[in-house]
Design a protein around this motif. Sequence first.
Motif, PDB file in Angstrom:
ATOM      1  N   GLY A  28     -26.394 -51.908   7.501  1.00 59.15           N
ATOM      2  CA  GLY A  28     -26.896 -52.111   8.554  1.00 59.15           C
ATOM      3  C   GLY A  28     -28.167 -51.388   9.002  1.00 59.15           C
ATOM      4  N   ALA A 235     -34.730 -38.927  22.151  1.00 60.63           N
ATOM      5  CA  ALA A 235     -34.884 -39.821  20.973  1.00 60.63           C
ATOM      6  C   ALA A 235     -36.062 -40.849  21.206  1.00 60.63           C
ATOM      7  CB  ALA A 235     -33.454 -40.464  20.395  1.00 60.63           C
ATOM      8  N   ASN A 238     -39.750 -40.426  20.580  1.00 57.87           N
ATOM      9  CA  ASN A 238     -40.142 -39.948  19.065  1.00 57.87           C
ATOM     10  C   ASN A 238     -41.425 -40.885  18.865  1.00 57.87           C
ATOM     11  OD1 ASN A 238     -39.441 -42.182  16.724  1.00 57.87           O
ATOM     12  ND2 ASN A 238     -38.255 -42.477  18.199  1.00 57.87           N
ATOM     13  N   TRP A 294     -26.564 -58.326  14.627  1.00 60.84           N
ATOM     14  CA  TRP A 294     -25.636 -57.386  13.618  1.00 60.84           C
ATOM     15  C   TRP A 294     -25.158 -58.075  12.746  1.00 60.84           C
ATOM     16  CZ3 TRP A 294     -23.136 -52.448  14.437  1.00 60.84           C
ATOM     17  CH2 TRP A 294     -23.714 -51.724  15.493  1.00 60.84           C
TER      18      TRP A 294
HETATM   19  N1  MSP Z   1     -30.156 -42.909  17.308  1.00 58.77           N
HETATM   20  C1  MSP Z   1     -30.135 -44.222  18.107  1.00 58.77           C
HETATM   21  C2  MSP Z   1     -31.292 -44.715  18.014  1.00 58.77           C
HETATM   22  C3  MSP Z   1     -32.326 -44.144  18.890  1.00 58.77           C
HETATM   23  S1  MSP Z   1     -33.829 -44.817  18.842  1.00 58.77           S
HETATM   24  C4  MSP Z   1     -34.812 -44.181  19.785  1.00 58.77           C
HETATM   25  C5  MSP Z   1     -28.992 -45.071  17.119  1.00 58.77           C
HETATM   26  N2  MSP Z   1     -28.688 -44.576  15.828  1.00 58.77           N
HETATM   27  S2  MSP Z   1     -27.852 -45.535  14.647  1.00 58.77           S
HETATM   28  O1  MSP Z   1     -28.001 -44.426  13.646  1.00 58.77           O
HETATM   29  O2  MSP Z   1     -26.702 -45.827  15.419  1.00 58.77           O
HETATM   30  O3  MSP Z   1     -28.620 -46.621  14.381  1.00 58.77           O
HETATM   31  C6  MSP Z   1     -28.722 -47.662  14.984  1.00 58.77           C
HETATM   32  C7  MSP Z   1     -29.328 -49.015  14.574  1.00 58.77           C
HETATM   33  O4  MSP Z   1     -29.035 -49.239  13.163  1.00 58.77           O
HETATM   34  C8  MSP Z   1     -29.123 -50.320  15.394  1.00 58.77           C
HETATM   35  O5  MSP Z   1     -29.754 -50.525  16.458  1.00 58.77           O
HETATM   36  C9  MSP Z   1     -29.572 -51.252  14.077  1.00 58.77           C
HETATM   37  O6  MSP Z   1     -30.664 -51.063  13.998  1.00 58.77           O
HETATM   38  C10 MSP Z   1     -28.761 -50.554  12.958  1.00 58.77           C
HETATM   39  N3  MSP Z   1     -27.486 -50.947  12.500  1.00 58.77           N
HETATM   40  C11 MSP Z   1     -26.473 -50.252  12.614  1.00 58.77           C
HETATM   41  N4  MSP Z   1     -25.303 -51.135  12.244  1.00 58.77           N
HETATM   42  C12 MSP Z   1     -25.872 -52.134  11.986  1.00 58.77           C
HETATM   43  C13 MSP Z   1     -25.252 -53.462  11.728  1.00 58.77           C
HETATM   44  N5  MSP Z   1     -24.012 -53.493  11.372  1.00 58.77           N
HETATM   45  N6  MSP Z   1     -26.009 -54.430  11.203  1.00 58.77           N
HETATM   46  C14 MSP Z   1     -27.409 -54.327  11.702  1.00 58.77           C
HETATM   47  N7  MSP Z   1     -27.731 -53.324  12.427  1.00 58.77           N
HETATM   48  C15 MSP Z   1     -27.303 -52.288  12.418  1.00 58.77           C
HETATM   49  O7  MSP Z   1     -28.503 -46.010  17.686  1.00 58.77           O
END
Ligand code: MSP
Length: 696
Positions: A28, A235, A238, A294
């Motif tokens: 992801g 966050a 950033n 997703w």
């Molecule tokens: N730390 C926050 C974002 C802060 S930005 C100022 C966060 N982090 S996270 O590690 O949870 O990453 C989120 C991002 O990872 C999602 O928005 C997406 O970009 C990506 N993904 C995580 N799982 C995913 C899938 N299964 N499919 C596609 N993208 C996904 O939220």
Amino acid sequence: MPQMDSANRPGYYVTTPIYYVNDVPHLGTAYTTIAADVFARFQRLRGRQVHFLTGLDEHGQKIAEAAEAAGLEPKAFVDRMAAPFREAWAALDATPDDFIRTTEDRHQRVVQGLWSRIATTGDIYKGMYEDWYCTGCEAYYTEKDLIGGKCPVHERPATKMRTESYFFRLSAYQERLLQFYAAHPDFVLPASRMNEVVRFVESGLRDLSISRANFRWGIPVPGDDDHVMYVWFDALANYVSALGGEDAADYRTFWPADVHLVGKDILRFHAVYWPAFLIAAGLPAPRHVFAHGWLTINGQKMSKSLRNVVEPRRLAGCYGVDAVRYYLMRDVNFGLDGDFSHAALVGRINADLANDLGNLLNRTIALVEKLAGGVVPPAGEPGERERALREAAERTAKLAAEELDAFRPHRALEAIWALCGEGNRFVDAAAPWALAKAGKTAELHAVLYAALEALRWIALMTLPVMPGKARVALSRIGDVEPPAWPAAWGGLRSGVKVVRGDPLFPRIDADREKELALMLGIDAGAPETAVGQPRAEARGSDSGTAAGVAGPAEPSVAPAQEPNRTLLGGTAAESLRGQGAAATQRVEGLVPYDHFAKLELRIARVLAAEKVPKADKLIRLSIDAGDGEPRTIVAGIAARYQPEQLVGKRIVVLANLEPRKLRGIESRGMLLAATHDGKPCVLTVEDEIPPGTRVS
Ligand code: MSP
């Protein structure tokens, strides 16, 4: 509000979310990072000065809790967990210009400045906050948002919190946000998501709690050491702090960002809170926030508990990084949800890469070698057919650029592959072998030149998505120029040698597919099984056959006999790899390969270790086995080791052993060790092998 038009400036700024550091890189997060890299590389090819930012979100309660579970101080924990992200993105050929970590001073300084600047407007005030909190989301929910008392995203109980907090007066920004959206209707992309955001803001905005006083792992609020900033305030900033803040040269070149790429789950933070903070601070908002969908795995949500989280480096190691990048950018409509499947990936490799592109390259070079002395022939006088191919290439380059500008890589690739089709049809119709036979040399040269030139255009257009293979293709057809998005037909110089080489993308035949499936831990007989997902029958694992037994209780675990197992002297009609081919008579004492394949042996890194009280031989280890969260194992190795000797070591664990309780501690797996002189000697491996890598 101010929002500069950045379309015509040299700078191009693309960002990914900063990822929570308690997780490990998975498909992801790799998906967002690869997409950002594709847009960055595309804009660089067009000569723009690009700033591609990614990084890590390292504060907040969730991280603090994960650190505690790993038995580490938060800073030591985030330092340890950061490296795999840099390594994974490099292995996927991502080329960020900067990698920000929110624990860095350069970030904290700018965030505190932003807070103070907003505070001067009077839109930050202190009050009491009471609501339901989910640490998974690091967000509050109202009672009605919860489903049966549980967070709707993480499906685990939310906690009631009543606490003193600083608030951001978000309610006062409703009108200004709506005006901003009306003036910038493409602020949120795809358009359907813009509508969702507008509806959300129209329905009314509550003031936002932006500080916490119940834990310390965050950036201190200026002037109030009892509070740390809410992790999302920290966050989001950033994107500006990485540029050095408003006074820095990079800020002037790159802000406002051209696009923040985000998953749809975090759109509200980027499309509502972030522009509101920026409006409050008198700074321009980003040009676009693009919310992609997703990825699921064979229709299932990726989740640590399902253990179907694909390790992207492993995938790239098996199929090749360019093929994985191509598949993700081509197969999923960027903006919608998509499904990852092993079968679809193999299908794309064979059909699009090996057949359409690989074949065009291979046959054209073979024809040049055979019919034109192995060098780029003179362009000669282009005829009707060559002109049509050239026009098709020019149309494609224009269209693909528009699609990439609009964040539709799947459509850009579709257009480029239509040109591959045209190229193949062109060669068929022009029949260079017949022209050679008829002695029509000038015509023959014009055809071969046009085919090579079309290939050059195709390779240049695929560079952002498949940087490695596209470069190989360019070098094979004798293109030595610094790469740029194709604009002028006729760039290939005649007389330059072409090189045939191995197939650019070898076809994956059924045997290879099975081999890869085994390497990836997919059930070889069922290619649709989720990558990395444990097979149901793998639970009764053969613990007694492991090379060395470390967990003290393990020797007492009776090897689980499968009911239909005919392992010893049996008559099962299975081939070595369980493919159900010709009958193989089993030899006593030997195990068939598919029994071995059930053992999920993985590399793990020891994060922390301590003696188990009142147990001479036992050490409790917290390990990173590539699950995305630390797991605990208990091992009977204290006769040879002190706990601190083990921290940082990369060991081999049997990851799918049934959990067992030892002295009240649940051990989830077993490390491998050889017993020598009556003492266990733990198996270790080279440092650079990432945790989670399958041992086979
Ligand atoms: N730390 C926050 C974002 C802060 S930005 C100022 C966060 N982090 S996270 O590690 O949870 O990453 C989120 C991002 O990872 C999602 O928005 C997406 O970009 C990506 N993904 C995580 N799982 C995913 C899938 N299964 N499919 C596609 N993208 C996904 O939220």
